[in-house]
Design a protein around this motif. Structure first.
Motif, PDB file in Angstrom:
ATOM      1  N   ASP A  44       0.825  -1.201   0.000  1.00 59.20           N
ATOM      2  CA  ASP A  44       0.000   0.000   0.000  1.00 59.20           C
ATOM      3  C   ASP A  44       0.862   1.256   0.000  1.00 59.20           C
ATOM      4  O   ASP A  44       0.588   2.215  -0.731  1.00 59.20           O
ATOM      5  N   MET A  74       2.597   1.743  -3.420  1.00 59.77           N
ATOM      6  CA  MET A  74       1.715   2.122  -4.513  1.00 59.77           C
ATOM      7  C   MET A  74       1.310   3.583  -4.452  1.00 59.77           C
ATOM      8  O   MET A  74       0.800   4.130  -5.429  1.00 59.77           O
ATOM      9  N   ASP A  99       1.437   7.435  -4.765  1.00 55.34           N
ATOM     10  CA  ASP A  99       2.231   8.411  -5.499  1.00 55.34           C
ATOM     11  C   ASP A  99       2.996   9.284  -4.511  1.00 55.34           C
ATOM     12  O   ASP A  99       2.497   9.663  -3.448  1.00 55.34           O
ATOM     13  N   GLY A 121       2.416   3.191  -7.905  1.00 54.06           N
ATOM     14  CA  GLY A 121       1.132   3.504  -8.527  1.00 54.06           C
ATOM     15  C   GLY A 121       1.327   4.191  -9.863  1.00 54.06           C
ATOM     16  O   GLY A 121       0.658   3.870 -10.849  1.00 54.06           O
ATOM     17  N   ARG A 161       0.764   2.951 -13.968  1.00 51.84           N
ATOM     18  CA  ARG A 161       0.148   3.702 -15.062  1.00 51.84           C
ATOM     19  C   ARG A 161       1.064   3.791 -16.272  1.00 51.84           C
ATOM     20  O   ARG A 161       0.598   3.880 -17.408  1.00 51.84           O
TER      21      ARG A 161
END
Length: 336
Positions: free
Chosen positions: A90, A93, A95, A108, A112
């Protein structure tokens, strides 16, 4: 489409200088295989963050790198592997979470940037997958994964894997040439050559073709699985000690091979047929991998990307005294 297997390139990550080496190696591979400047930059960024994450959270680990051949533009696969406890998915991930010495973009944002991103982490360590393709090529990712390594990082590998894909049908091959090194690889490649000419042929005849091609070599263990999507069925044919399993979320079936050596002597190569396999995982592996693994010991792993599954199995069950190949294919209704 025929995919001729290659070795997994392993980049050791033990100090900060190796992060830069990983970035340059991944970017160079992308540039050599048709990635433009922007897309190669994405590869470099993701390689940097994955390698940095290994160093920050585990202290040491590896970045596995391979080319992903496709009918369109080739892709690049990067898998970060560690054996540390306490991975905080967590936090990573989020940003802005810095893994030390990077832009602090967080996994995170890496997710993308990647066209495929997947993670599996537990008390044994973490495996993080990123696959990237040129943004101009919108083909769907193919649901297979492989982890292949030669003994002592020899450039020659006695294991060979091959995938043939025709629409939604898949034919998968693993050959383990006897021993290891150049002679073993020569034997395995001879078998692959015959297989690639007719990968969806009648199983008994196909094995005979491979046998003839491998005569005069060391010979080896051979297994191939032919998935017919329209019938949701699979035919498995094996001679020697290639392991194979069909795995669903709640059960596992081992696939039987016959004794013998292809290119040497074997008595028969009867195919075994399995019905209702759509949605199953096909896992094939050489005897460089221990056979005592069970995906039920890894809650949730069966639902992860096949490349993650192959890498976890290699990380935890490689014998370390032979070439090793783990091939995982998700048997689905469509691959295109």
């Amino acid at each position: 489409m025929n995919i001729s297997g290659t070795l997994t390139q392993v980049l050791v990550i033990e100090d900060s200088s190796q992060i830069g080496h990983a970035r340059r190696t991944a970017q160079r591979l992308a540039e050599q295989h048709g990635f433009g400047e922007s897309d190669a930059g994405r590869v470099a960024l993701v390689a940097t963050e994955l390698a940095s994450n290994v160093l920050k959270h585990a202290g040491h680990g590896e970045l596995h790198l391979r080319l992903l051949p496709r009918q369109g533009d080739d892709g690049i696969e990067m898998i970060a592997v560690d054996r540390a406890q306490g991975f905080d998915l967590d936090a990573c991930m989020a940003d802005g979470f810095s893994t030390g010495g990077t832009q602090g973009i967080g996994l995170g944002a890496v997710a993308r940037q990647a066209d495929v991103f997947d993670v599996f982490a537990d008390h044994r360590g973490a495996v993080l997958l990123a696959r990237l393709y040129p943004r101009s090529d919108r083909q769907v990712d193919m649901p297979y994964g492989v982890s292949q390594h030669s003994l002592h990082n020899d450039p020659a590998c006695g294991d060979v894997w091959h995938l043939a894909i025709h629409g939604a049908d898949v034919s998968a091959l693993v050959v383990d040439g006897l021993g290891h090194g150049e002679d073993a690889e020569r034997a395995a490649r001879a078998g692959e050559k015959a297989f690639a000419l007719n990968p969806f042929g009648a199983p008994t005849l196909l094995m005979e073709d491979m046998h003839r091609e491998m005569i005069g070599s060391r010979g080896g263990a051979v297994a191939f699985a032919q998935f017919h999507a329209g019938r949701a069925s699979l035919s498995f044919t094996g001679v020697g000690n290639i392991g194979a399993s069909l795995i669903a979320s709640d059960k596992s079936r081992g696939l039987a091979s016959h004794p013998g050596i292809v290119g040497g002597q074997y008595r028969k190569a009867q195919p075994f047929d399995y019905a209702h396999v759509n949605g199953h995982l096909l896992i094939m592996y050489s005897d460089g991998l221990q056979s005592r693994w069970n995906l039920q010991d890894y809650p949730g792993l069966v639902h992860r990307h096949p490349a993650v599954i192959a890498t976890v199995l290699h990380r935890d069950f490689c014998r370390g005294r032979d070439d090793v190949t783990v091939l995982v294919v998700a048997l689905e209704s469509a691959h295109d």
